[in-house]
Motif scaffolding. Structure first.
Motif, PDB file in Angstrom:
ATOM      1  N   ASP A 108       0.951  -1.310   0.116  1.00 51.63           N
ATOM      2  CA  ASP A 108      -0.079  -0.028   0.061  1.00 51.63           C
ATOM      3  C   ASP A 108       0.796   1.293  -0.010  1.00 51.63           C
ATOM      4  O   ASP A 108       0.469   2.338  -0.522  1.00 51.63           O
ATOM      5  N   ALA A 109       1.860   1.229   0.549  1.00 51.35           N
ATOM      6  CA  ALA A 109       2.754   2.548   0.784  1.00 51.35           C
ATOM      7  C   ALA A 109       3.913   1.907   1.233  1.00 51.35           C
ATOM      8  O   ALA A 109       4.324   0.916   2.028  1.00 51.35           O
ATOM      9  N   VAL A 110       5.057   2.888   0.989  1.00 54.74           N
ATOM     10  CA  VAL A 110       6.571   2.662   1.638  1.00 54.74           C
ATOM     11  C   VAL A 110       6.577   3.954   2.222  1.00 54.74           C
ATOM     12  O   VAL A 110       6.607   5.208   1.810  1.00 54.74           O
ATOM     13  N   VAL A 111       6.931   4.105   3.715  1.00 56.71           N
ATOM     14  CA  VAL A 111       7.035   5.091   4.552  1.00 56.71           C
ATOM     15  C   VAL A 111       8.892   5.335   4.776  1.00 56.71           C
ATOM     16  O   VAL A 111       9.465   4.543   5.215  1.00 56.71           O
ATOM     17  N   SER A 112       9.096   6.501   4.197  1.00 59.16           N
ATOM     18  CA  SER A 112      10.328   6.873   4.329  1.00 59.16           C
ATOM     19  C   SER A 112      10.830   7.937   5.427  1.00 59.16           C
ATOM     20  O   SER A 112      10.009   8.680   5.498  1.00 59.16           O
ATOM     21  N   LEU A 113      11.633   7.649   6.274  1.00 57.13           N
ATOM     22  CA  LEU A 113      12.002   8.616   7.632  1.00 57.13           C
ATOM     23  C   LEU A 113      13.365   9.272   7.043  1.00 57.13           C
ATOM     24  O   LEU A 113      14.302   8.549   7.237  1.00 57.13           O
ATOM     25  N   ASP A 114      13.490  10.574   7.058  1.00 56.54           N
ATOM     26  CA  ASP A 114      14.672  11.257   6.631  1.00 56.54           C
ATOM     27  C   ASP A 114      15.338  11.949   7.860  1.00 56.54           C
ATOM     28  O   ASP A 114      14.476  12.677   8.470  1.00 56.54           O
ATOM     29  N   ILE A 115      16.594  11.646   7.954  1.00 55.35           N
ATOM     30  CA  ILE A 115      17.200  12.424   9.133  1.00 55.35           C
ATOM     31  C   ILE A 115      18.724  12.409   8.750  1.00 55.35           C
ATOM     32  O   ILE A 115      19.476  11.717   8.076  1.00 55.35           O
ATOM     33  N   PRO A 116      19.276  13.647   9.269  1.00 58.69           N
ATOM     34  CA  PRO A 116      20.603  13.968   8.968  1.00 58.69           C
ATOM     35  C   PRO A 116      21.544  13.054   9.805  1.00 58.69           C
ATOM     36  O   PRO A 116      21.127  12.390  10.696  1.00 58.69           O
ATOM     37  N   VAL A 117      22.837  12.642   9.168  1.00 55.81           N
ATOM     38  CA  VAL A 117      23.556  11.485   9.765  1.00 55.81           C
ATOM     39  C   VAL A 117      23.958  11.851  10.966  1.00 55.81           C
ATOM     40  O   VAL A 117      24.306  10.941  11.822  1.00 55.81           O
TER      41      VAL A 117
END
Ligand code: ADP
Length: 220
Positions: A108-117
């Motif tokens: 249904d979906a792909v949830v991407s969590l973005d954070i700085p290294v």
């Protein structure tokens, strides 16, 4: 709901999985948890994969895909699921797509969590986890009530072997070179939903849940 969570180590996939599993009554499948259980139980399989995990490298695709196939066919079936830590490279994503097609189901979906290294590294170094209920603590931002002990079941918290700086650097590099290209893979399939993973866990999970609810809302 059939979901995949994407994001670098320390982006909060495990914490978010806990909330989403309850919200959507889905089966949670974390390849990292499955592997750590084998390591804790000192199985032969656990011994083989430790070679890779302890160096911050990926476990070879062939091994991972065998395990995933078994989980999908025998334990998940037609139920909803949340995959956390899989797929981790394009070859795994393509094999996953083929397995789902064989079962007649789709994501249904792909949830991407973005954070700085830097945020990821800081979180991982200070992360302590409960080996029993998998609750996650942070020594500064979210310490347990009693030092070293899980608030929920009293188990002794552990500092994961791969949460030390040298191994973290290798894990982040594996992520950057092999997993990050998956965002384009899923964007092309119109499945990707991206979120800023650097805030408070509660705010992130409510943003994700309200976006995902739109996918299951009845058509007007
Ligand atoms: P994180 O996402 O925080 O790096 P995980 O708990 O998901 O940690 O995974 C721990 C380790 O297990 C990874 O560093 C890797 O060695 C191995 N691993 C987990 N999932 C996979 C996968 N799908 N493919 C290859 N290796 C994996």
């Amino acid at each position: 709901m059939r979901l995949v969570l994407l994001g670098p180590p320390g982006s909060g996939k495990g914490t978010l999985s806990g909330t989403l599993t309850k919200e959507f009554q889905s089966v949670h499948i974390s390849t990292g948890d499955i592997f750590r259980e084998h390591q804790q139980n000192h199985t032969e399989f656990g011994r083989q994969i430790s070679y890779y995990i302890d160096r911050g490298h990926f476990v070879p695709d062939k091994i991972v895909l065998n395990i995933i196939g078994e989980y999908l066919f025998n334990r998940v079936g037609k139920k909803g699921f949340i995959f956390d830590g899989f797929p981790r490279d394009i070859a795994q994503a393509e094999a996953f797509e083929a397995l789902l097609a064989e079962m007649g189901i789709a994501l249904d979906a792909v949830v991407s969590l973005d954070i700085p290294v830097e945020v990821a590294v800081q979180r991982l170094v200070q992360r302590r986890v409960c080996p029993q209920c998998k609750s996650v603590y942070h020594l500064t931002n979210r310490p347990p009530k009693k030092m070293g002990v899980c608030d929920f079941d009293g188990c002794e918290l552990v500092h994961r072997h791969d949460d030390h700086e040298d191994v973290i650097a290798a894990r982040i590099e594996e992520y950057r070179s092999k997993t990050a290209p998956l965002t384009n893979f899923y964007k092309e399939r119109s499945l990707l939903r991206s979120f800023d993973g650097s805030g408070e866990p509660e705010r992130i999970s409510s943003a994700v849940i309200s976006e995902l609810r739109k996918l299951v809302a009845p058509a007007q």
